[in-house]
Design an enzyme around this catalytic site. Sequence first.
Site, short mmCIF file in Angstrom:
data_model
loop_
_atom_site.label_atom_id
_atom_site.label_comp_id
_atom_site.label_asym_id
_atom_site.label_seq_id
_atom_site.Cartn_x
_atom_site.Cartn_y
_atom_site.Cartn_z
N ASP A 126 0.81 -1.23 0.00
CA ASP A 126 0.00 0.00 0.00
C ASP A 126 0.84 1.27 0.00
O ASP A 126 0.40 2.32 0.49
CB ASP A 126 -0.96 0.04 1.21
CG ASP A 126 -1.78 -1.23 1.32
OD1 ASP A 126 -2.35 -1.64 0.30
OD2 ASP A 126 -1.83 -1.82 2.41
N LYS A 175 2.32 2.06 -5.02
CA LYS A 175 2.97 1.50 -6.22
C LYS A 175 2.12 1.73 -7.46
O LYS A 175 2.64 2.03 -8.53
CB LYS A 175 3.16 -0.03 -6.07
CG LYS A 175 4.11 -0.42 -5.00
CD LYS A 175 4.16 -1.93 -4.84
CE LYS A 175 2.85 -2.54 -4.38
NZ LYS A 175 2.41 -2.15 -3.03
N GLY A 215 -4.33 -4.40 -3.95
CA GLY A 215 -5.21 -3.37 -4.49
C GLY A 215 -4.45 -2.12 -4.79
O GLY A 215 -3.78 -1.57 -3.92
N HIS A 216 -4.46 -1.69 -6.04
CA HIS A 216 -3.79 -0.44 -6.39
C HIS A 216 -4.84 0.60 -6.71
O HIS A 216 -5.76 0.34 -7.48
CB HIS A 216 -2.92 -0.61 -7.63
CG HIS A 216 -1.84 -1.63 -7.47
ND1 HIS A 216 -0.99 -1.63 -6.39
CD2 HIS A 216 -1.47 -2.66 -8.24
CE1 HIS A 216 -0.16 -2.63 -6.52
NE2 HIS A 216 -0.43 -3.29 -7.62
N GLN A 239 2.04 -6.19 -3.08
CA GLN A 239 2.38 -6.13 -1.65
C GLN A 239 3.70 -5.37 -1.44
O GLN A 239 3.92 -4.39 -2.14
CB GLN A 239 2.43 -7.53 -1.03
CG GLN A 239 1.07 -8.13 -0.77
CD GLN A 239 0.57 -9.00 -1.90
OE1 GLN A 239 1.34 -9.56 -2.63
NE2 GLN A 239 -0.72 -9.11 -2.05
P1 GDP Z 1 -0.38 0.29 -3.73
O1 GDP Z 1 -1.03 -1.02 -3.45
O2 GDP Z 1 1.04 0.32 -3.31
O3 GDP Z 1 -0.60 0.75 -5.12
O4 GDP Z 1 -1.07 1.38 -2.80
P2 GDP Z 1 -2.64 1.70 -2.62
O5 GDP Z 1 -3.24 2.01 -3.89
O6 GDP Z 1 -3.25 0.67 -1.74
O7 GDP Z 1 -2.56 2.95 -1.66
C1 GDP Z 1 -2.03 4.08 -2.04
C2 GDP Z 1 -3.06 5.17 -1.82
O8 GDP Z 1 -2.39 6.36 -1.66
C3 GDP Z 1 -3.98 5.37 -3.00
O9 GDP Z 1 -5.22 5.80 -2.54
C4 GDP Z 1 -3.29 6.47 -3.79
O10 GDP Z 1 -4.18 7.24 -4.57
C5 GDP Z 1 -2.71 7.28 -2.69
N1 GDP Z 1 -1.44 7.97 -2.96
C6 GDP Z 1 -0.38 7.54 -3.68
N2 GDP Z 1 0.62 8.45 -3.60
C7 GDP Z 1 0.17 9.45 -2.80
C8 GDP Z 1 0.76 10.65 -2.30
O11 GDP Z 1 1.89 10.98 -2.57
N3 GDP Z 1 -0.02 11.41 -1.48
C9 GDP Z 1 -1.29 11.07 -1.14
N4 GDP Z 1 -1.97 11.88 -0.34
N5 GDP Z 1 -1.87 9.94 -1.57
C10 GDP Z 1 -1.14 9.14 -2.39
#
Ligand code: GDP
Length: 410
Positions: free
Chosen positions: A12, A15, A39-40, A198
Amino acid sequence: MKVVVIGAQWGDEGKGKIVDYLAEDAEYVVRYAGGPNAGHTIVVDGKQFALHQVPSGILYPNKSVFLGAGMVIDPEALFNELQMLKDNGINWEGRVFISDRAHIILPRYRKMDKERDSQRKRPIGTTGRGIGIAYSEKSQRDGIRLADLDWKQKMDEFEGEDLEFINKYKDQLIKMRVDLTQKMYEYRKSNILFEGAQGAMLDIDSGTYPYVSSGASCSAGAATGCGIGPHDLDKILGVFKAYETRVGNGPMPTEFNDSDEAESELCRKVRDTGREYGVTTGRARRCGYLDLVALRYACRVNSIDSLVLTHLDIYDPMEQIEACIAYDINGKIVTDFPANVEDMENAKPVLQKFTGWKKSLKEIRKYSKLPKEAREYVEFIEDYCKTPVGIISVGYERDETFIRKNPWKK
Ligand code: GDP
């Protein structure tokens, strides 16, 4: 060029957003591990997409995306996700391919998954989607791959709900099936982006075992999960948040302490502004201080060339920021990440204080324009981890990002 993007924490980290951002310069995007539990979330022009199995590059109209052999695929969830994309105007047909060596999650696995976790003395907190079972069937050599769909003798072994399920999706899966190893060779001169699932700390071998995912979420997983040698991966990027989050059970030494008033208030602020609720499960994520001991370990064991810092904006209003630079384990100061779960559980963070910048970073697109205090935080991390921070994200929108060092350039 072949660029790998992994999570450098417990998942999370953002990515999805970074892969989506870097995909502009990639010809192909390949997801190499995990299943529908990852989940992205990607936000493009105010529109939010939650992707679970389809690689993040799909949002670009002409890119082809691949689901690698290191993945375990739930066809039902996959086709629902593809339908969601179609409903949102994303034409995916002819652009999504699956490795013939990828494994399929059968309905029986989901039941087994929930049952097994509830019977455990120390439940892992799995999402109950059959992913762990699919990986264990794979290592037991009893799994089913896309390549097996037209192996008559193997198909004869299935019955009931599983057989019905296979028959329902078989033709569609066969249409999308490719020999990914051959494709990787064919595209060897192209820009390929490898998307991890992950995070490094959830990797089956180098993560906080047994509280880990069942797949290879480390950088090496890009090689094994796609059928290319590690030597052919040019750059490894590790995405991390300005703080720490974790979903599910397992040790997290820097977790905010709920019984401490100040920490519980900080936790609430971080969780709410950072929208720290699972994309797949809706579960509130555990939040804590940035753990530099774990981050440095992730850099070392994954040969991370460059770090990607996300969620820096979450600290915008804070007077002061803290990050963990060592663990106090029963009075002993430790800076190497321990393998022993008990040590991890007993570890108390030794915190370093930083002055907050107290202004919005949202509009910043250049490193030199970051407030001095934010640069001090970034440079401390670089120095501690002996790894440069090449990309910084200051918001969830695709363009709320800036590059200090372009990973596509040698
Ligand atoms: P992933 O599984 O690594 O892709 O991460 P997730 O999608 O679960 O969580 C990342 C969350 O953080 C998502 O809601 C993104 O839109 C948000 N996000 C990503 N980068 C940033 C950032 O720099 N700032 C903020 N406020 N939100 C971010």
